[in-house]
Every structure is written in structure tokens, then in C-alpha cells.
Motif scaffolding. Sequence first.
Motif, short mmCIF file in Angstrom:
data_model
loop_
_atom_site.label_atom_id
_atom_site.label_comp_id
_atom_site.label_asym_id
_atom_site.label_seq_id
_atom_site.Cartn_x
_atom_site.Cartn_y
_atom_site.Cartn_z
N ARG A 21 0.83 -1.20 0.00
CA ARG A 21 0.00 0.00 0.00
C ARG A 21 0.87 1.25 0.00
O ARG A 21 0.58 2.23 -0.70
N ALA A 22 1.96 1.24 0.76
CA ALA A 22 2.86 2.39 0.79
C ALA A 22 3.54 2.59 -0.56
O ALA A 22 3.64 3.73 -1.06
N LEU A 23 3.98 1.51 -1.17
CA LEU A 23 4.63 1.61 -2.48
C LEU A 23 3.66 2.11 -3.54
O LEU A 23 4.00 2.99 -4.34
N SER A 24 2.44 1.59 -3.53
CA SER A 24 1.46 2.05 -4.52
C SER A 24 1.08 3.51 -4.27
O SER A 24 0.80 4.25 -5.21
N GLY A 25 1.10 3.95 -3.02
CA GLY A 25 0.84 5.36 -2.72
C GLY A 25 1.93 6.26 -3.28
O GLY A 25 1.64 7.34 -3.83
N ALA A 26 3.17 5.82 -3.17
CA ALA A 26 4.28 6.60 -3.74
C ALA A 26 4.19 6.63 -5.26
O ALA A 26 4.43 7.68 -5.88
N VAL A 27 3.81 5.52 -5.87
CA VAL A 27 3.65 5.48 -7.33
C VAL A 27 2.50 6.39 -7.75
O VAL A 27 2.61 7.13 -8.73
N ALA A 28 1.40 6.37 -7.00
CA ALA A 28 0.26 7.24 -7.31
C ALA A 28 0.66 8.71 -7.23
O ALA A 28 0.29 9.52 -8.09
N ALA A 29 1.44 9.06 -6.21
CA ALA A 29 1.91 10.44 -6.09
C ALA A 29 2.80 10.81 -7.28
O ALA A 29 2.72 11.92 -7.81
N GLY A 30 3.62 9.87 -7.72
CA GLY A 30 4.46 10.11 -8.89
C GLY A 30 3.65 10.35 -10.15
O GLY A 30 4.01 11.19 -10.98
N VAL A 31 2.55 9.62 -10.31
CA VAL A 31 1.69 9.82 -11.48
C VAL A 31 1.06 11.21 -11.44
O VAL A 31 0.95 11.88 -12.47
N VAL A 32 0.67 11.65 -10.25
CA VAL A 32 0.10 13.00 -10.13
C VAL A 32 1.14 14.04 -10.51
O VAL A 32 0.85 14.97 -11.28
N VAL A 33 2.36 13.91 -10.02
CA VAL A 33 3.43 14.85 -10.36
C VAL A 33 3.71 14.83 -11.85
O VAL A 33 3.86 15.88 -12.49
N VAL A 81 -8.01 -8.80 0.30
CA VAL A 81 -7.82 -8.92 -1.15
C VAL A 81 -8.21 -7.63 -1.87
O VAL A 81 -7.54 -7.21 -2.82
N ALA A 82 -9.26 -6.96 -1.42
CA ALA A 82 -9.70 -5.72 -2.08
C ALA A 82 -8.61 -4.65 -2.00
O ALA A 82 -8.35 -3.95 -2.98
N GLY A 83 -7.95 -4.54 -0.86
CA GLY A 83 -6.87 -3.58 -0.72
C GLY A 83 -5.69 -3.91 -1.61
O GLY A 83 -5.07 -3.03 -2.21
N ILE A 84 -5.38 -5.20 -1.71
CA ILE A 84 -4.28 -5.62 -2.58
C ILE A 84 -4.62 -5.34 -4.04
O ILE A 84 -3.78 -4.86 -4.80
N PHE A 85 -5.86 -5.61 -4.43
CA PHE A 85 -6.28 -5.31 -5.81
C PHE A 85 -6.20 -3.81 -6.10
O PHE A 85 -5.88 -3.40 -7.21
N GLY A 86 -6.49 -2.97 -5.10
CA GLY A 86 -6.34 -1.53 -5.29
C GLY A 86 -4.91 -1.15 -5.59
O GLY A 86 -4.63 -0.38 -6.51
N SER A 87 -3.98 -1.72 -4.83
CA SER A 87 -2.56 -1.45 -5.06
C SER A 87 -2.12 -1.96 -6.43
O SER A 87 -1.40 -1.26 -7.16
N VAL A 88 -2.53 -3.15 -6.77
CA VAL A 88 -2.18 -3.71 -8.08
C VAL A 88 -2.77 -2.85 -9.20
O VAL A 88 -2.12 -2.63 -10.23
N GLY A 89 -3.97 -2.33 -8.98
CA GLY A 89 -4.57 -1.43 -9.97
C GLY A 89 -3.73 -0.18 -10.21
O GLY A 89 -3.59 0.28 -11.35
N VAL A 90 -3.16 0.36 -9.15
CA VAL A 90 -2.27 1.52 -9.29
C VAL A 90 -1.09 1.16 -10.18
O VAL A 90 -0.74 1.91 -11.11
#
Length: 104
Positions: A21-33, A81-90
Amino acid sequence: MSVDEYEDHAESSGAVARGLRALSGAVAAGVVVLAVVVLGTSYLGGQRGFPGPGKVSVGAHIVAVVLVLLAQRVADHRRGVAGIFGSVGVFLVTGLLLWTQWWR
């Protein structure tokens, strides 16, 4: 499986999910930037008369930001599983954006 083994397994799987979740959050922030940079480049290109990213690229980045933020919200607010799928979606949306707009 003993109670201690179960608790150790639950803690380690929880740590993996938090790390994902932390890694996908960092990736999401990178996409915004990245989207802000593309939008800024498009704006400056139009103002100064040099070619910048086209409408398709700008639109792809905006759509990617919306999808990535929604997926990260799922990852942050759901467990299991739903949380993991959210991260994988990112990761999937980011990979698709990079593949279609930057590497091709």
C-alpha cells in the motif's frame, strides 16, 4: 498451526500489505506529479509557440490520475484482497500510462 504461528503469519501478511500500500501510494503520487508536469509543459508550449504534448497525452495523464487515485483510495480503505487489488490497480494503470505515453 498454533496460535503463535497464526499471529506471526497474520503480522507478516499485514506488513506485506502495508508495504504494498505504501509503495502504490508513492507510485500514485508520482503519477500525479507527472501529470502536472505534462499539463504545465502543454500550457507553456502553447504560450511560447513550441510543440508540447498533444491533447491525447494530456488526456491520458488526466484519466490515469483519476484511475490511480481511485485505486489508491480502495487500497487505503479496504483490507484483505480488495486492498491488494487496489494497489495492483495503481501499478497496472501506471504501467499502461508509461508504456503508451512515454516508452512507445
